[in-house]
Scaffold this active site. Sequence first.
Site, short mmCIF file in Angstrom:
data_model
loop_
_atom_site.label_atom_id
_atom_site.label_comp_id
_atom_site.label_asym_id
_atom_site.label_seq_id
_atom_site.Cartn_x
_atom_site.Cartn_y
_atom_site.Cartn_z
N LEU A 44 58.22 63.78 81.32
CA LEU A 44 59.52 63.10 81.31
C LEU A 44 60.67 64.07 81.15
CD1 LEU A 44 60.87 60.06 80.69
CD2 LEU A 44 61.19 61.14 78.49
N LEU A 45 61.68 63.91 81.98
CA LEU A 45 62.99 64.56 81.78
C LEU A 45 63.97 63.46 81.45
CD1 LEU A 45 64.87 67.13 83.99
CD2 LEU A 45 65.90 64.92 83.50
N ASN A 46 64.73 63.64 80.34
CA ASN A 46 65.82 62.70 80.13
C ASN A 46 67.13 63.45 79.87
OD1 ASN A 46 64.30 62.99 77.56
ND2 ASN A 46 65.71 61.49 76.71
N ASP A 47 67.68 63.45 78.68
CA ASP A 47 69.05 63.91 78.50
C ASP A 47 69.25 65.39 78.83
OD1 ASP A 47 69.08 61.40 77.41
OD2 ASP A 47 69.88 62.00 75.47
N GLN A 63 65.90 67.65 77.99
CA GLN A 63 64.96 67.11 77.03
C GLN A 63 63.70 66.69 77.77
OE1 GLN A 63 66.06 63.50 74.87
NE2 GLN A 63 65.81 64.63 72.98
N TYR A 106 65.61 66.13 69.39
CA TYR A 106 66.41 65.16 70.11
C TYR A 106 67.72 65.80 70.59
CZ TYR A 106 63.40 61.09 69.25
OH TYR A 106 62.38 60.18 69.26
N ARG A 166 72.61 60.22 65.86
CA ARG A 166 72.07 61.33 66.66
C ARG A 166 73.09 61.86 67.68
NH1 ARG A 166 69.01 56.72 67.78
NH2 ARG A 166 69.41 55.71 69.80
N ASP A 167 72.67 62.94 68.35
CA ASP A 167 73.36 63.53 69.50
C ASP A 167 74.67 64.23 69.14
OD1 ASP A 167 71.31 62.07 70.71
OD2 ASP A 167 72.65 60.47 71.40
N GLU A 223 75.44 56.27 72.04
CA GLU A 223 74.66 57.48 72.25
C GLU A 223 75.49 58.52 72.99
OE1 GLU A 223 70.03 56.70 72.29
OE2 GLU A 223 70.91 56.12 74.20
#
Length: 479
Positions: A44-47, A63, A106, A166-167, A223
């Site tokens: 998986l690739l996300n942010d 991520q 994260y 988060r973030d 987010e």
Amino acid sequence: MELPKEVRYKTYDQWTKAEIEKIEERISQSPWHCNYHIEAKTGLLNDPNGFSYFDGQYHLFYQNWPFGAAHGLKQWVHMVSKDLVNFTETGTKLLPDHANDSHGAYSGSAYAIDEKLFLFYTGNVRDQDWVRHPLQIGAFMDKNGKIEKFNHALIEQPEDTTDHFRDPQIFQYQEQFYAIIGGQNLNKKGIIKLYKAVNNQVDSWKFVADLNFDNSGTAYMIECPNLVFVDGKPVLIFSPQGLSRQVLNYANIYPNTYQIFESFDPENGKLIGPRKLENLDFGFEAYATQAFNNPDGKALAISWIGLPDINYPSDQFDYQGALSLVKELHIKDGQLYQTPVDAITSLRGEAQAFADKASSSNTYELELQVPANQVTELKVFSDGKGRGLVLTIDTKSGQLSLDRSQVGQQYATDFGTIRTCQIPQEDVTLNIYLDKSTIEIFVNQGNQVLTSRVFPSKEESGISIIKGQVSGNYYEMRK
């Protein structure tokens, strides 16, 4: 993809060579791998994370859970680029290998400080009862890619937030370091918290305020907040989950939004002079956009071409997700413009006059002009028998629509199969980038943007002009 918790949170050293080879074999069988968009090598690739400029080049992490198309024990994978188009993985990874990020590294940001790159991110920690304890933590990466993590948490979970906190995004304003962090208050409303580096040192942070940014209070979580300065104006880019559609008209499960302000008052934690909240992207997939100002002040952004809580056709091959092209941001007539960086033209092959094609590589750019006072309909990913992705440009009524109901493997249909945006009732230009299973459409040099995934069959590779007049060029795009 639904996988048991025990699988998703296996430590990396528990995965056998045979298991990894099986994952790699399934991934290699996919017909949908992008050529010039960033994808994960596995899983998986996300942010996008840590987008920054350091040591004479651009740095970007994505991520990643490397063992399948699911959200598990996340790491960051590091890439560098000189031109913001050609990215190379360095082999450096921010691993979940510390007590403060035991259940995942994260999302977060980065900033060059002296001779090192400061990484500021959320450490996901779970206790024996599986209760989450989010920690905002830091590390320094040197020019050789060596990462040294701080042993202490920089910011603990506040008493007035849930574990959705988060973030962190670090930025500098008037030579002072600040950070904003997305969160959810105890009333389960989305908020953004503003912090200030004590004595301008990034190893210690002080709470300033809950950011006052014309928050409607209808989202249950915010987010990936980013505050970036575009042509002298502060622009807040964020992803508000659960935002009321009476506040903003959007069709995706979660929107990616922006708001332009006149000024920023950091001492009181206030963004002053808000313009209306806008969709950052009108396509089927764009989320978790990360933006920053490079040393020259230029504002740059990149997005995840994907959404949380959605299953994708590529899941069957044990991978998911891609990153958008890097976009330069500007403000014109009160609107945010997003334009691919100039170096993207270096991937172009020889210009060909735009015309129908029975088949193509599905790896190209179209640079088109559509005249005023007509309805134009195009199909890309077309099979020549009626199926394809339908793009309708109506310069009579001022609307553009994208319909993917008759192309590829269908998914996420609960959220509809058509996306629309307003366009001027005049001549319109389009830059359309296809890359096997992604499409990015830039209207009038980025006044409107539509980013989407499409998972076509082998036969769906043509281009058809269904009606209307359109002219321009076709460029094969090289990797």
